[in-house]
Design an enzyme around this catalytic site. Sequence first.
Site, PDB file in Angstrom:
ATOM      1  N   GLU A 123      -8.317 -54.206  55.534  1.00 37.25           N
ATOM      2  CA  GLU A 123      -9.299 -53.697  56.430  1.00 37.25           C
ATOM      3  C   GLU A 123     -10.517 -54.873  56.128  1.00 37.25           C
ATOM      4  O   GLU A 123     -10.751 -55.678  55.057  1.00 37.25           O
ATOM      5  CB  GLU A 123     -10.036 -52.401  55.672  1.00 37.25           C
ATOM      6  N   ASP A 124     -11.479 -54.931  57.080  1.00 42.28           N
ATOM      7  CA  ASP A 124     -12.345 -55.811  57.157  1.00 42.28           C
ATOM      8  C   ASP A 124     -13.738 -55.105  56.347  1.00 42.28           C
ATOM      9  O   ASP A 124     -14.125 -55.999  55.478  1.00 42.28           O
ATOM     10  CB  ASP A 124     -12.909 -56.226  58.580  1.00 42.28           C
ATOM     11  N   ASP A 141     -17.168 -48.613  55.344  1.00 47.50           N
ATOM     12  CA  ASP A 141     -18.420 -48.248  55.546  1.00 47.50           C
ATOM     13  C   ASP A 141     -18.678 -46.597  55.126  1.00 47.50           C
ATOM     14  O   ASP A 141     -18.679 -46.378  53.949  1.00 47.50           O
ATOM     15  CB  ASP A 141     -18.762 -48.379  57.090  1.00 47.50           C
ATOM     16  N   PHE A 165     -26.292 -54.428  58.700  1.00 40.65           N
ATOM     17  CA  PHE A 165     -25.221 -54.551  59.544  1.00 40.65           C
ATOM     18  C   PHE A 165     -24.797 -56.073  59.580  1.00 40.65           C
ATOM     19  O   PHE A 165     -25.558 -56.995  59.814  1.00 40.65           O
ATOM     20  CB  PHE A 165     -25.662 -54.176  60.908  1.00 40.65           C
ATOM     21  N   ARG A 174     -17.702 -62.454  66.391  1.00 34.87           N
ATOM     22  CA  ARG A 174     -16.272 -62.450  65.243  1.00 34.87           C
ATOM     23  C   ARG A 174     -16.044 -63.885  64.778  1.00 34.87           C
ATOM     24  O   ARG A 174     -15.299 -63.994  63.864  1.00 34.87           O
ATOM     25  CB  ARG A 174     -15.145 -61.956  65.945  1.00 34.87           C
TER      26      ARG A 174
HETATM   27  P1  IMP Z   1     -15.883 -46.473  58.373  1.00 35.83           P
HETATM   28  O1  IMP Z   1     -14.850 -45.519  59.019  1.00 35.83           O
HETATM   29  O2  IMP Z   1     -17.378 -45.825  58.608  1.00 35.83           O
HETATM   30  O3  IMP Z   1     -15.613 -46.798  56.963  1.00 35.83           O
HETATM   31  O4  IMP Z   1     -15.979 -47.617  59.325  1.00 35.83           O
HETATM   32  C1  IMP Z   1     -15.379 -48.620  59.172  1.00 35.83           C
HETATM   33  C2  IMP Z   1     -15.408 -49.617  60.418  1.00 35.83           C
HETATM   34  O5  IMP Z   1     -16.693 -49.671  61.024  1.00 35.83           O
HETATM   35  C3  IMP Z   1     -14.863 -50.937  60.115  1.00 35.83           C
HETATM   36  O6  IMP Z   1     -13.607 -51.397  60.164  1.00 35.83           O
HETATM   37  C4  IMP Z   1     -15.894 -51.865  61.261  1.00 35.83           C
HETATM   38  O7  IMP Z   1     -15.029 -51.995  62.576  1.00 35.83           O
HETATM   39  C5  IMP Z   1     -16.991 -51.163  61.267  1.00 35.83           C
HETATM   40  N1  IMP Z   1     -18.341 -51.492  60.773  1.00 35.83           N
HETATM   41  C6  IMP Z   1     -19.052 -50.775  59.799  1.00 35.83           C
HETATM   42  N2  IMP Z   1     -19.879 -51.476  59.013  1.00 35.83           N
HETATM   43  C7  IMP Z   1     -19.930 -52.771  59.775  1.00 35.83           C
HETATM   44  C8  IMP Z   1     -20.732 -53.704  59.759  1.00 35.83           C
HETATM   45  O8  IMP Z   1     -21.666 -54.212  59.021  1.00 35.83           O
HETATM   46  N3  IMP Z   1     -20.636 -54.765  60.972  1.00 35.83           N
HETATM   47  C9  IMP Z   1     -19.498 -54.714  61.544  1.00 35.83           C
HETATM   48  N4  IMP Z   1     -18.468 -53.773  61.814  1.00 35.83           N
HETATM   49  C10 IMP Z   1     -18.715 -52.662  60.829  1.00 35.83           C
HETATM   50 MG    MG Z   2     -15.639 -52.967  64.728  1.00 41.63          MG
END
Ligand code: IMP
Ligand code: MG
Length: 180
Positions: free
Chosen positions: A99-100, A103, A152, A165
């Site tokens: 995963e990147d 959040d 962000f 990206r």
């Molecule tokens: P979660 O389900 O809220 O944990 O969301 C995770 C996804 O939200 C990641 O895989 C990203 O695609 C996106 N995301 C969350 N925070 C950021 C950020 O700071 N920059 C870019 N994408 C983010």
């Molecule tokens: Mg995204």
Amino acid sequence: MLNTDIERVLVPQKEIAQIVKNLGKQITNDFVGEELVVVCILKGSSIFFSDLVREIDLDMKFDFMVLSSYGNGTTSTREVKIVKDLTEDIKDKNVLVVEDIIDSGRTIKSLKELLEKREPKCLKIVTMLNKPDRREVDIVTDYNGKVIPDEFVVGYGLDYAQNYRNLKDICVLSPSVYSK
Ligand code: IMP
Ligand code: MG
């Protein structure tokens, strides 16, 4: 304009390389003698995935998934939908999901539940970035690159509206971009 859209660099390219190297070492040590299916979550993990797999000294297969979050607009009801599924059967395999960023934790939590039903031998999560301040659900990540504050970020695969990206560093986006 790329330069004016970026407020500051949060994780520079050199630090990213070191983090990825360390993660690769940990994963290699934990799975000595085993084979992995390494799963890239598109599109955000693409760059991290490409770097990480080359720091892991194990037999492995690649696989790719595209996920999409739907809901009524609030994160609390968001559900993960598979847009593109794995091509490999992961039953009895060692699966590493790349995963990147974590959040709220909802994406990875739903994905984990979904993949566990396919009965892998083990299922581990590696994330480049982690924003624990934003967590809404309990989720354990097995390998963490870097904990970052609630800001962000873009670059190194991460996007805002599909842009940025390709930046080499992980950067904080200028607030002016949101108000355009
Ligand atoms: P979660 O389900 O809220 O944990 O969301 C995770 C996804 O939200 C990641 O895989 C990203 O695609 C996106 N995301 C969350 N925070 C950021 C950020 O700071 N920059 C870019 N994408 C983010
Ligand atoms: Mg995204």
